[in-house]
Motif scaffolding. Structure first.
Motif, PDB file in Angstrom:
ATOM      1  N   UNK A  34       0.835  -1.187   0.000  1.00  0.00           N
ATOM      2  CA  UNK A  34       0.000   0.000   0.000  1.00  0.00           C
ATOM      3  C   UNK A  34       0.872   1.239   0.000  1.00  0.00           C
ATOM      4  N   UNK A  35       0.389   2.280  -0.673  1.00  0.00           N
ATOM      5  CA  UNK A  35       1.041   3.581  -0.634  1.00  0.00           C
ATOM      6  C   UNK A  35       0.099   4.606  -0.006  1.00  0.00           C
ATOM      7  N   UNK A  36       0.626   5.295   1.000  1.00  0.00           N
ATOM      8  CA  UNK A  36      -0.128   6.324   1.700  1.00  0.00           C
ATOM      9  C   UNK A  36       0.571   7.670   1.538  1.00  0.00           C
ATOM     10  N   UNK A  37      -0.217   8.719   1.747  1.00  0.00           N
ATOM     11  CA  UNK A  37       0.319  10.073   1.799  1.00  0.00           C
ATOM     12  C   UNK A  37      -0.226  10.699   3.067  1.00  0.00           C
ATOM     13  N   UNK A  38       0.629  11.475   3.701  1.00  0.00           N
ATOM     14  CA  UNK A  38       0.199  12.146   4.932  1.00  0.00           C
ATOM     15  C   UNK A  38       0.687  13.576   4.921  1.00  0.00           C
ATOM     16  N   UNK A  45      -3.678   8.946   4.283  1.00  0.00           N
ATOM     17  CA  UNK A  45      -4.605   8.842   3.162  1.00  0.00           C
ATOM     18  C   UNK A  45      -4.084   7.777   2.207  1.00  0.00           C
ATOM     19  N   UNK A  46      -4.863   6.738   2.025  1.00  0.00           N
ATOM     20  CA  UNK A  46      -4.466   5.681   1.100  1.00  0.00           C
ATOM     21  C   UNK A  46      -4.505   6.215  -0.321  1.00  0.00           C
ATOM     22  N   UNK A  47      -3.389   6.077  -1.027  1.00  0.00           N
ATOM     23  CA  UNK A  47      -3.332   6.526  -2.408  1.00  0.00           C
ATOM     24  C   UNK A  47      -3.665   5.381  -3.364  1.00  0.00           C
ATOM     25  N   UNK A  48      -3.033   4.235  -3.126  1.00  0.00           N
ATOM     26  CA  UNK A  48      -3.189   3.130  -4.069  1.00  0.00           C
ATOM     27  C   UNK A  48      -2.741   1.827  -3.444  1.00  0.00           C
ATOM     28  N   UNK A  49      -3.241   0.761  -4.022  1.00  0.00           N
ATOM     29  CA  UNK A  49      -2.824  -0.588  -3.656  1.00  0.00           C
ATOM     30  C   UNK A  49      -1.985  -1.130  -4.791  1.00  0.00           C
ATOM     31  N   UNK A  55      -1.658  -4.207 -12.574  1.00  0.00           N
ATOM     32  CA  UNK A  55      -1.801  -2.764 -12.387  1.00  0.00           C
ATOM     33  C   UNK A  55      -2.210  -2.436 -10.957  1.00  0.00           C
ATOM     34  N   UNK A  56      -1.766  -1.280 -10.523  1.00  0.00           N
ATOM     35  CA  UNK A  56      -2.151  -0.818  -9.194  1.00  0.00           C
ATOM     36  C   UNK A  56      -3.604  -0.361  -9.189  1.00  0.00           C
ATOM     37  N   UNK A  57      -4.208  -0.420  -8.031  1.00  0.00           N
ATOM     38  CA  UNK A  57      -5.571   0.079  -7.841  1.00  0.00           C
ATOM     39  C   UNK A  57      -5.494   1.411  -7.120  1.00  0.00           C
ATOM     40  N   UNK A  58      -5.984   2.458  -7.774  1.00  0.00           N
ATOM     41  CA  UNK A  58      -5.868   3.800  -7.211  1.00  0.00           C
ATOM     42  C   UNK A  58      -7.162   4.195  -6.507  1.00  0.00           C
ATOM     43  N   UNK A  59      -7.005   4.960  -5.435  1.00  0.00           N
ATOM     44  CA  UNK A  59      -8.176   5.480  -4.728  1.00  0.00           C
ATOM     45  C   UNK A  59      -8.760   6.660  -5.518  1.00  0.00           C
TER      46      UNK A  59
ATOM     47  N   UNK B 100      -9.381   1.291   7.256  1.00  0.00           N
ATOM     48  CA  UNK B 100      -9.994   2.609   7.333  1.00  0.00           C
ATOM     49  C   UNK B 100      -9.417   3.294   8.563  1.00  0.00           C
ATOM     50  N   UNK B 101      -8.896   4.505   8.389  1.00  0.00           N
ATOM     51  CA  UNK B 101      -8.143   5.160   9.456  1.00  0.00           C
ATOM     52  C   UNK B 101      -8.923   6.295  10.099  1.00  0.00           C
ATOM     53  N   UNK B 102      -8.765   6.407  11.399  1.00  0.00           N
ATOM     54  CA  UNK B 102      -9.214   7.594  12.099  1.00  0.00           C
ATOM     55  C   UNK B 102      -8.174   8.694  11.924  1.00  0.00           C
TER      56      UNK B 102
END
Lengths: 116, 111
Positions: A34-38, A45-49, A55-59, B100-102
């Protein structure tokens, strides 16, 4: 838990350039990452799996052409921020699920990106 | 309504006291619940996971889950200044890996 590394730990770049961030699972093979951004003082915030071999799955709301994800092996996923702009400055963190049947996620140390 | 809600804090607790952090979630079908600790400028670190109703203890940490009331809490006994951090609650809803995050609760332990 899983051991995850990221490289680089921080990067400063000029606006318009591209930056590649690597995420490695060091002690087991990960078909999913998983890739997150904060942003400062905000939650993850989840960006993508990232899926190995596909292919990656984007939020929703995440531009797949701007944030290129490649998961070419079971231990490595890369995130490339293309044509970076100051608003892309953030803390980027990858995570790896635990072993099969385990729901936890284990995080890499993160990459702080600053775009000038 | 957010899917996972936490009081943003800051929650200030004297050293040696019990810190109590709370989290509520909206999806009654949620199965797995996690508490992560995040120090400033660092990535999240898993503290506790809990899957069934009741209490789960690990050292100074106790996670409590009440599925009927849809809340999960984290108690930290004998709070130390090193416990000062942001605590993130995460909930796994379904069969995929996504959490799912708080938004997190900032905890400050005062010496």
């Amino acid at each position: 838990g899983a051991v995850v590394s990221q490289h680089p730990s921080w990067v400063i770049c000029k606006s318009g350039t591209s930056v590649k961030i690597e995420c490695r699972s060091l002690d087991f093979q990960a078909t999913t990452m998983f890739w997150y951004r904060q942003f400062p003082k905000q939650s993850l915030m989840l960006m993508a799996t990232s899926n190995e071999g596909s292919k990656a799955t984007y939020e929703q709301g995440v531009e797949k052409d701007k944030f290129l994800i490649n998961h070419a092996s079971l231990t490595l996923s890369t995130l490339t921020v293309t044509s970076a702009h100051p608003e892309d400055s953030s803390f980027y963190i990858c995570s790896v699920p635990g072993l099969a049947g385990v729901d936890e996620q284990f995080f890499g140390p993160g990459t702080r990106l600053t775009v000038l | 309504q957010k899917e996972v809600e936490q009081n943003s804090g800051p929650l200030s607790v004297p050293e040696g006291a019990i810190a109590s952090l709370n989290c509520t979630y909206s999806d009654r079908g949620s199965q797995s619940f996690f508490w992560y600790r995040q120090y400033s400028g660092k990535s999240p670190e898993l503290i506790m996971s809990i899957y069934s109703n009741g209490d789960k203890e690990d050292g100074r940490f106790t996670a409590q889950l009440n599925k009927a009331s849809q809340y999960v809490s984290l108690l930290i006994r004998d709070s130390q200044p090193s416990d000062s951090a942001t605590y993130l609650c995460a909930v796994k809803k379904d069969s995929n890996y996504q959490l799912i995050w708080g938004a997190g609760t900032k905890l400050i332990i005062k010496p």
